[in-house]
Design a protein around this motif. Structure first.
Motif, PDB file in Angstrom:
ATOM      1  N   TYR A  29       0.857  -1.174   0.000  1.00 29.48           N
ATOM      2  CA  TYR A  29       0.000   0.000   0.000  1.00 29.48           C
ATOM      3  C   TYR A  29       0.895   1.227   0.000  1.00 29.48           C
ATOM      4  O   TYR A  29       1.757   1.367   0.864  1.00 29.48           O
ATOM      5  CB  TYR A  29      -0.927   0.004   1.221  1.00 29.48           C
ATOM      6  CG  TYR A  29      -2.065  -0.985   1.075  1.00 29.48           C
ATOM      7  CD1 TYR A  29      -3.332  -0.556   0.703  1.00 29.48           C
ATOM      8  CD2 TYR A  29      -1.856  -2.345   1.268  1.00 29.48           C
ATOM      9  CE1 TYR A  29      -4.370  -1.451   0.535  1.00 29.48           C
ATOM     10  CE2 TYR A  29      -2.884  -3.256   1.085  1.00 29.48           C
ATOM     11  CZ  TYR A  29      -4.142  -2.800   0.718  1.00 29.48           C
ATOM     12  OH  TYR A  29      -5.163  -3.699   0.540  1.00 29.48           O
TER      13      TYR A  29
ATOM     14  N   GLU B 245       2.419   4.832   0.609  1.00 34.87           N
ATOM     15  CA  GLU B 245       2.341   5.799   1.697  1.00 34.87           C
ATOM     16  C   GLU B 245       2.569   7.191   1.134  1.00 34.87           C
ATOM     17  O   GLU B 245       3.356   7.389   0.212  1.00 34.87           O
ATOM     18  CB  GLU B 245       3.379   5.480   2.782  1.00 34.87           C
ATOM     19  CG  GLU B 245       3.110   4.158   3.501  1.00 34.87           C
ATOM     20  CD  GLU B 245       4.078   3.901   4.644  1.00 34.87           C
ATOM     21  OE1 GLU B 245       4.990   4.717   4.824  1.00 34.87           O
ATOM     22  OE2 GLU B 245       3.909   2.893   5.346  1.00 34.87           O
TER      23      GLU B 245
ATOM     24  N   ALA C 120       0.729   3.401   5.905  1.00 30.69           N
ATOM     25  CA  ALA C 120      -0.079   2.213   5.635  1.00 30.69           C
ATOM     26  C   ALA C 120       0.762   0.967   5.868  1.00 30.69           C
ATOM     27  O   ALA C 120       1.897   0.883   5.384  1.00 30.69           O
ATOM     28  CB  ALA C 120      -0.609   2.238   4.208  1.00 30.69           C
TER      29      ALA C 120
ATOM     30  N   LEU D  15      -4.924  -4.146   7.907  1.00 32.19           N
ATOM     31  CA  LEU D  15      -4.375  -2.944   7.278  1.00 32.19           C
ATOM     32  C   LEU D  15      -4.519  -1.807   8.279  1.00 32.19           C
ATOM     33  O   LEU D  15      -5.636  -1.444   8.663  1.00 32.19           O
ATOM     34  CB  LEU D  15      -5.132  -2.600   5.996  1.00 32.19           C
ATOM     35  CG  LEU D  15      -4.857  -1.211   5.404  1.00 32.19           C
ATOM     36  CD1 LEU D  15      -3.397  -1.033   5.009  1.00 32.19           C
ATOM     37  CD2 LEU D  15      -5.780  -0.933   4.211  1.00 32.19           C
TER      38      LEU D  15
ATOM     39  N   LEU E  91      -3.972   2.089   8.984  1.00 29.13           N
ATOM     40  CA  LEU E  91      -3.769   3.410   8.396  1.00 29.13           C
ATOM     41  C   LEU E  91      -3.553   4.393   9.543  1.00 29.13           C
ATOM     42  O   LEU E  91      -4.455   4.636  10.350  1.00 29.13           O
ATOM     43  CB  LEU E  91      -4.986   3.822   7.570  1.00 29.13           C
ATOM     44  CG  LEU E  91      -5.317   2.912   6.377  1.00 29.13           C
ATOM     45  CD1 LEU E  91      -6.636   3.309   5.747  1.00 29.13           C
ATOM     46  CD2 LEU E  91      -4.196   2.946   5.347  1.00 29.13           C
TER      47      LEU E  91
ATOM     48  N   ASP F 124      -7.839   5.538  -1.681  1.00 28.29           N
ATOM     49  CA  ASP F 124      -7.183   4.514  -2.496  1.00 28.29           C
ATOM     50  C   ASP F 124      -6.914   3.251  -1.691  1.00 28.29           C
ATOM     51  O   ASP F 124      -7.100   2.130  -2.185  1.00 28.29           O
ATOM     52  CB  ASP F 124      -5.879   5.050  -3.077  1.00 28.29           C
ATOM     53  CG  ASP F 124      -6.092   6.145  -4.123  1.00 28.29           C
ATOM     54  OD1 ASP F 124      -7.225   6.273  -4.624  1.00 28.29           O
ATOM     55  OD2 ASP F 124      -5.115   6.858  -4.428  1.00 28.29           O
ATOM     56  N   ALA F 125      -6.464   3.419  -0.445  1.00 22.81           N
ATOM     57  CA  ALA F 125      -6.171   2.264   0.392  1.00 22.81           C
ATOM     58  C   ALA F 125      -7.431   1.456   0.678  1.00 22.81           C
ATOM     59  O   ALA F 125      -7.426   0.220   0.626  1.00 22.81           O
ATOM     60  CB  ALA F 125      -5.520   2.717   1.699  1.00 22.81           C
TER      61      ALA F 125
ATOM     62  N   GLN G 259      -8.543  -0.429  -2.481  1.00 19.70           N
ATOM     63  CA  GLN G 259      -7.698  -1.600  -2.709  1.00 19.70           C
ATOM     64  C   GLN G 259      -7.991  -2.699  -1.700  1.00 19.70           C
ATOM     65  O   GLN G 259      -8.110  -3.875  -2.044  1.00 19.70           O
ATOM     66  CB  GLN G 259      -6.221  -1.194  -2.621  1.00 19.70           C
ATOM     67  CG  GLN G 259      -5.242  -2.337  -2.861  1.00 19.70           C
ATOM     68  CD  GLN G 259      -3.794  -1.881  -2.803  1.00 19.70           C
ATOM     69  OE1 GLN G 259      -3.496  -0.702  -2.992  1.00 19.70           O
ATOM     70  NE2 GLN G 259      -2.878  -2.806  -2.539  1.00 19.70           N
ATOM     71  N   ALA G 260      -8.146  -2.319  -0.437  1.00 20.93           N
ATOM     72  CA  ALA G 260      -8.356  -3.303   0.629  1.00 20.93           C
ATOM     73  C   ALA G 260      -9.695  -4.006   0.515  1.00 20.93           C
ATOM     74  O   ALA G 260      -9.844  -5.146   0.989  1.00 20.93           O
ATOM     75  CB  ALA G 260      -8.248  -2.620   1.992  1.00 20.93           C
TER      76      ALA G 260
END
Length: 264
Positions: free
Chosen positions: A5, A7, A13, A20, A22, A43-44, A47-48
């Motif tokens: 991920y 950063e 991240a 995950l 953050l 975005d994280a 994706q997750a």
């Protein structure tokens, strides 16, 4: 293979054992959100949501501060509202996120620092936590679906008190309201949330997702619609005279004077 991920400045991240994490990491600015930070968080989460290596997400700050809210510089340079703007993408991603989201909150949690918690499944607060929804005081309106979710959580009167007066409330009040699950010492908050996340990560992911979906399905569509409605009104008010007076007063370190502004 470990998921990667990216950063960015202000957000760390890290993925480990299905979690995950953050971490808001702009402590010198009290973890105030920039558009870059919103983008990284959005975005994280995107994706997750489909990453098999991630079963749970934790959002945390520092033992002394969670977030001072939106960076004031963004408010002073308003741009045309767009649903793909990072802040709105983040709101919708966290509102839709299918897996458990936990938060550790210590110190100030202002504006988005409080409203994002309404989309978390478990929230643990340090005994130094101070929550604030000062939108009206800034000539603005609620955001992140809070005008829909707060009355459901608190009832109309207490939601009105929080949103119309915009005064801080603290950990014990947040616990009483049901906004947080438990109060812990600030130096233990992040570790406590990691321990809770580890418990969840050991459970069947399909069961976690199905349970969260069932808990939220009655309000999901209405919540997304409210987030978008609030965003449009917020963007209009951001360019209005009340907001401009509030931001000028902030920069000049004085109390704002709204007495001569007409209702709009």
């Amino acid at each position: 293979m470990r998921s990667s991920y990216p950063e960015v400045e202000g957000v760390l991240a890290h993925v480990d054992k299905g979690i995950l994490t953050l971490t808001l990491n702009r402590v010198e600015k009290k973890n105030a959100f920039t558009q870059t930070m919103y983008g990284a968080m959005a975005d994280a989460l995107a994706q997750a949501s489909t990453d098999s290596a991630v079963r749970v997400v934790v959002i945390q700050g520092d033992a002394n501060v969670f977030s001072a809210g939106n960076d004031i510089a963004d408010f002073q340079t308003p741009s045309k509202v767009s649903q793909d703007k990072p802040v709105f993408r983040f709101m919708e991603e966290i509102a839709r996120f299918p897996k458990p989201v936990l938060a550790a909150v210590c110190g100030p949690a202002v504006g988005i620092g409080t409203t994002l918690l309404l989309h978390c499944d478990l929230v643990y607060a340090g005994d130094n936590a101070a929550f604030s929804l000062p939108f009206v005081n800034l000539g603005l309106c609620p955001e992140a679906g809070s005008s829909l979710l707060l009355p459901k959580l608190l009832g109309h009167q207490r939601a009105s008190e929080a949103l119309l007066l915009g005064e801080p409330f603290f950990a014990e009040a947040a616990l009483d309201m049901g906004l947080v699950n438990r109060i812990v010492p600030p130096t233990e908050a992040n570790d406590h949330v990691q321990a809770q996340a580890t418990k969840l990560a050991a459970k069947p992911l399909a069961s976690l997702i199905a349970t969260k979906r069932l808990l939220k399905q009655d309000s999901q569509a209405a919540m997304i619609a409210r987030i978008r409605e609030e965003a449009l009104i917020f963007a209009e008010m951001l360019q209005g005279p009340a907001a401009q007076e509030a931001f000028a007063a902030f920069m000049e370190k004085r109390k704002p004077d709204f007495s001569k502004l007409a209702a709009q």
